[in-house]
Design a protein around this motif. Structure first.
Motif, mmCIF file in Angstrom:
data_model
loop_
_atom_site.group_PDB
_atom_site.id
_atom_site.type_symbol
_atom_site.label_atom_id
_atom_site.label_comp_id
_atom_site.label_asym_id
_atom_site.label_seq_id
_atom_site.Cartn_x
_atom_site.Cartn_y
_atom_site.Cartn_z
ATOM 1 N N ARG A 10 73.593 54.194 7.668
ATOM 2 C CA ARG A 10 72.202 53.782 7.760
ATOM 3 C C ARG A 10 72.112 52.533 8.630
ATOM 4 N NH1 ARG A 10 67.507 54.845 4.978
ATOM 5 N NH2 ARG A 10 66.055 53.099 4.826
ATOM 6 N N VAL A 11 71.258 52.579 9.638
ATOM 7 C CA VAL A 11 71.071 51.440 10.537
ATOM 8 C C VAL A 11 69.617 50.996 10.436
ATOM 9 C CG1 VAL A 11 71.094 50.664 12.946
ATOM 10 C CG2 VAL A 11 72.850 52.255 12.144
ATOM 11 N N THR A 12 69.406 49.709 10.166
ATOM 12 C CA THR A 12 68.051 49.169 10.067
ATOM 13 C C THR A 12 67.878 48.088 11.123
ATOM 14 O OG1 THR A 12 68.055 49.581 7.691
ATOM 15 C CG2 THR A 12 66.379 48.068 8.512
ATOM 16 N N LEU A 13 66.807 48.180 11.869
ATOM 17 C CA LEU A 13 66.553 47.184 12.908
ATOM 18 C C LEU A 13 65.052 46.998 13.051
ATOM 19 C CD1 LEU A 13 65.644 49.235 15.372
ATOM 20 C CD2 LEU A 13 68.097 49.440 15.678
ATOM 21 N N THR A 14 64.675 46.003 13.826
ATOM 22 C CA THR A 14 63.248 45.774 14.072
ATOM 23 C C THR A 14 62.916 46.319 15.450
ATOM 24 O OG1 THR A 14 63.379 43.775 12.746
ATOM 25 C CG2 THR A 14 61.433 44.028 14.116
ATOM 26 N N LEU A 15 62.137 47.385 15.470
ATOM 27 C CA LEU A 15 61.798 48.015 16.746
ATOM 28 C C LEU A 15 60.344 47.693 17.087
ATOM 29 C CD1 LEU A 15 62.483 49.906 19.119
ATOM 30 C CD2 LEU A 15 61.725 51.818 17.693
ATOM 31 N N ASN A 16 60.157 46.954 18.156
ATOM 32 C CA ASN A 16 58.812 46.579 18.609
ATOM 33 C C ASN A 16 57.989 45.985 17.466
ATOM 34 O OD1 ASN A 16 59.534 47.565 21.136
ATOM 35 N ND2 ASN A 16 58.912 49.639 20.579
ATOM 36 N N GLY A 17 58.637 45.117 16.696
ATOM 37 C CA GLY A 17 57.938 44.378 15.648
ATOM 38 C C GLY A 17 57.887 45.062 14.298
ATOM 39 N N ARG A 18 58.357 46.304 14.221
ATOM 40 C CA ARG A 18 58.326 47.005 12.927
ATOM 41 C C ARG A 18 59.737 47.310 12.462
ATOM 42 N NH1 ARG A 18 55.602 52.372 13.457
ATOM 43 N NH2 ARG A 18 56.365 52.596 11.328
ATOM 44 N N GLU A 19 59.984 47.151 11.173
ATOM 45 C CA GLU A 19 61.308 47.487 10.659
ATOM 46 C C GLU A 19 61.454 49.000 10.621
ATOM 47 O OE1 GLU A 19 63.173 45.116 7.409
ATOM 48 O OE2 GLU A 19 63.412 47.113 6.509
ATOM 49 N N THR A 28 77.490 57.042 17.993
ATOM 50 C CA THR A 28 76.143 57.237 18.547
ATOM 51 C C THR A 28 75.722 56.042 19.393
ATOM 52 O OG1 THR A 28 75.571 58.474 16.567
ATOM 53 C CG2 THR A 28 73.740 57.759 17.963
ATOM 54 N N GLN A 29 75.337 56.319 20.633
ATOM 55 C CA GLN A 29 74.846 55.252 21.505
ATOM 56 C C GLN A 29 73.466 54.809 21.025
ATOM 57 O OE1 GLN A 29 74.876 57.440 25.121
ATOM 58 N NE2 GLN A 29 77.097 57.316 25.382
ATOM 59 N N LEU A 30 73.159 53.540 21.269
ATOM 60 C CA LEU A 30 71.868 53.006 20.853
ATOM 61 C C LEU A 30 70.709 53.793 21.475
ATOM 62 C CD1 LEU A 30 70.114 50.865 19.465
ATOM 63 C CD2 LEU A 30 70.505 49.375 21.438
ATOM 64 N N CYS A 31 70.842 54.193 22.743
ATOM 65 C CA CYS A 31 69.747 54.914 23.402
ATOM 66 C C CYS A 31 69.460 56.239 22.695
ATOM 67 C CB CYS A 31 70.053 55.140 24.883
ATOM 68 S SG CYS A 31 71.656 55.893 25.208
ATOM 69 N N ASP A 32 70.497 56.931 22.271
ATOM 70 C CA ASP A 32 70.294 58.207 21.573
ATOM 71 C C ASP A 32 69.701 57.989 20.191
ATOM 72 O OD1 ASP A 32 71.210 59.686 23.685
ATOM 73 O OD2 ASP A 32 73.282 59.762 22.968
ATOM 74 N N PHE A 33 70.112 56.902 19.543
ATOM 75 C CA PHE A 33 69.555 56.570 18.231
ATOM 76 C C PHE A 33 68.046 56.311 18.355
ATOM 77 C CE2 PHE A 33 68.521 53.233 15.065
ATOM 78 C CZ PHE A 33 68.817 53.928 13.908
ATOM 79 N N LEU A 34 67.670 55.540 19.365
ATOM 80 C CA LEU A 34 66.244 55.236 19.562
ATOM 81 C C LEU A 34 65.456 56.513 19.814
ATOM 82 C CD1 LEU A 34 66.484 52.097 21.906
ATOM 83 C CD2 LEU A 34 65.732 52.132 19.512
ATOM 84 N N ARG A 35 65.977 57.369 20.665
ATOM 85 C CA ARG A 35 65.233 58.560 21.077
ATOM 86 C C ARG A 35 65.252 59.639 20.006
ATOM 87 N NH1 ARG A 35 64.052 59.579 26.353
ATOM 88 N NH2 ARG A 35 64.496 61.775 25.969
ATOM 89 N N HIS A 36 66.449 59.976 19.519
ATOM 90 C CA HIS A 36 66.567 61.144 18.641
ATOM 91 C C HIS A 36 66.299 60.827 17.180
ATOM 92 C CE1 HIS A 36 69.529 62.655 21.939
ATOM 93 N NE2 HIS A 36 68.282 62.637 22.330
ATOM 94 N N GLU A 37 66.668 59.633 16.760
ATOM 95 C CA GLU A 37 66.558 59.309 15.329
ATOM 96 C C GLU A 37 65.229 58.602 15.047
ATOM 97 O OE1 GLU A 37 68.761 60.442 13.273
ATOM 98 O OE2 GLU A 37 68.252 59.407 11.406
ATOM 99 N N GLY A 76 70.291 45.108 12.134
ATOM 100 C CA GLY A 76 69.696 43.798 11.864
ATOM 101 C C GLY A 76 69.117 43.093 13.076
ATOM 102 N N ARG A 77 69.183 43.732 14.239
ATOM 103 C CA ARG A 77 68.721 43.052 15.449
ATOM 104 C C ARG A 77 67.277 43.408 15.779
ATOM 105 N NH1 ARG A 77 72.847 40.892 18.710
ATOM 106 N NH2 ARG A 77 74.888 41.226 17.826
#
Lengths: 175, 281
Positions: A10-19, A28-37, A76-77
């Motif tokens: 489980r990965v939790t981060l703040t994306l564009n101001g929202r957790e 898993t690359q970060l780009c794929d996580f952002l797009r697919h997950e 956490g980023r």
């Protein structure tokens, strides 16, 4: 932290101001996580080895290639992607400048370029053309070329500077 | 491409990192900023079974100016070192050479020690460390640390003196000597690409230390006499490095660059900034 290769973490981060949270394997690359997950498909994936810059996002404010980072490293980023730029009033000043200066055609590389330009403008208020070109050298655009982008960035830098009233003037106004 | 599968380990101390390295044997790779390693993993040129991420180790994040050197901990990014106040005065060669490392976006994550550990023969930071006579500090799982001179540390293409259970904790760049001048030049296909030839020079009143990157299997640094015409010494240096033809340049071109740029660098040719403007103008 010890994660097995086949484990989904489980990965939790703040994306564009929202957790936001999702699951990723260690590889898993970060780009794929952002797009697919997380479904944030504004970030584009080009070369997958850090050369083209299409996948650039801001990690704790710093423009970084999201193909050269693992999703688990983003735990956490604070992540900011192209989706953060336009508000309810429409396109941001930088996006409008790109449009005005014909700084894009197909737009594939634009999502990453905008994120680099945003960090650059935050750090360098009064850039020279050489500095802008140096920053843009981390991105490949194969259809439009860079002249419009350079003009757009210089234009926004000027407008933002003018919008910030210098301290000395402010003092004068007070008097 | 996507990396092959690996276990992901994030130790919280140096000791734990070294223990993990020892347990894993040859199957592990260390990752910090990942700006070289991630590309290698994505292209599956390396397929380690375990990836050990040192980003969680707090006490590696420091830049310290000491008596005779600037110490840079393994957690420090290239961007952070470039932004270090007084870098141009403390280690002027770094201030000149570091803008040539990759791009703004990769310097934001890539670490200083990571570049040293990767030991690409065309990379700027190993060249600076070798030319200045800097040191690498390594620590093992018993907590014992040792210091290695740059010339002994770099042993070939992507090959160093780091032992299997050791972590690079710090690199040390000697501070500028009063009266010495520091100069850097690089030729690449485009700014940010791998150097075809990179030259770094320390110029004292009676001698010149000239470092060459991008030609031999590691950065090489030689001393030349200051006042003599350097042409012959540069030609001998150019021929001694075993230059080879590759997709980017011929061996003869590399030798020519060493002779021509070396002469300009020693004579005090146009600065990098002037070159940048000329290139972009």
């Amino acid at each position: 932290m010890h994660a097995r290769a086949d484990q989904r973490i489980r990965v939790t981060l703040t994306l564009n101001g929202r957790e936001r949270s999702g699951y990723a394997e260690p590889r898993t690359q970060l780009c794929d996580f952002l797009r697919h997950e997380l479904g944030a498909t504004g970030t584009h994936v080009g070369c997958e080895h850090g050369v083209c810059g299409a996948c650039t996002v801001r990690v704790d404010g710093r423009a970084s290639r999201s193909c050269l980072m693992l999703a688990v490293q983003a735990e956490g980023r604070r992540l900011d992607t192209v989706e953060s730029l336009a508000g309810e009033e429409g396109l941001s000043d930088l996006q409008q400048a790109f449009r005005r200066h014909h700084a894009l055609q197909c737009g594939f590389c634009t999502a990453g370029i905008l994120m680099s330009c945003e960090e650059f403008l935050d750090r360098v208020a009064d850039p020279s053309e050489a500095q802008v070109r140096d920053m843009l050298s981390g991105h490949l655009c194969r259809c439009t070329g860079y002249t419009g982008m350079v003009q757009a960035v210089l234009d926004v830098a000027r407008t933002r500077r003018e919008a910030t009233v210098p301290d000395s003037q402010q003092e004068n106004n007070d008097v | 491409m996507k990396p092959a599968a690996f276990d992901y380990l994030r130790p919280s101390s140096r000791r734990e990192a070294c223990e993990l390295l020892h347990e894993a044997g040859d199957d592990a790779r260390l990752i910090a900023g990942g700006q070289s390693l991630m590309a290698v993993l994505n292209m599956r040129l390396a397929q380690p079974k375990r990836l050990i991420d040192i980003a969680g180790i707090e006490d590696l994040h420091y830049i310290e100016r000491r008596d005779d050197h600037l110490a840079v901990g393994a957690g420090v990014t290239q961007a952070e070192l470039l932004e270090y106040p007084g870098l141009a005065e403390a280690v002027p060669l770094l201030a000149q050479a570091m803008p040539w490392i990759g791009h703004w976006q990769t310097r934001n994550r890539g670490t200083v020690c990571g570049s040293i550990a990767h030991a690409d023969p065309s990379a700027e930071l190993p060249l600076c460390l070798a030319t200045l006579g800097g040191q690498v500090v390594l620590e093992n799982r018993r907590g014992k640390s040792r210091r290695v001179m740059a010339e002994d540390f770099f042993q070939g293409v992507l090959t160093t003196d780091r032992r299997q259970d050791e972590l690079i904790t710090e690199v040390r760049f000697p501070l500028a000597r009063p009266g010495a001048e520091y100069r850097f030049r690089e030729v690449a296909m485009r700014h940010g690409d791998f150097a075809i030839v990179a030259l770094a020079a320390v110029i004292d009143s009676n001698r010149v230390t000239l470092g060459v990157g991008g030609v031999a299997d590691r950065p090489v640094s030689r001393e030349l006499a200051r006042h003599a015409d350097p042409s012959e010494a540069l030609n001998a240096l150019a021929w001694s490095l075993g230059a080879e033809d590759d997709a980017h340049a011929t061996a003869a071109y590399r030798r020519q660059l060493i002779r021509e740029l070396g002469r300009e660098l020693i004579a005090g040719g146009p600065s990098d900034e002037e070159n940048a403007h000329a290139r972009q103008g």
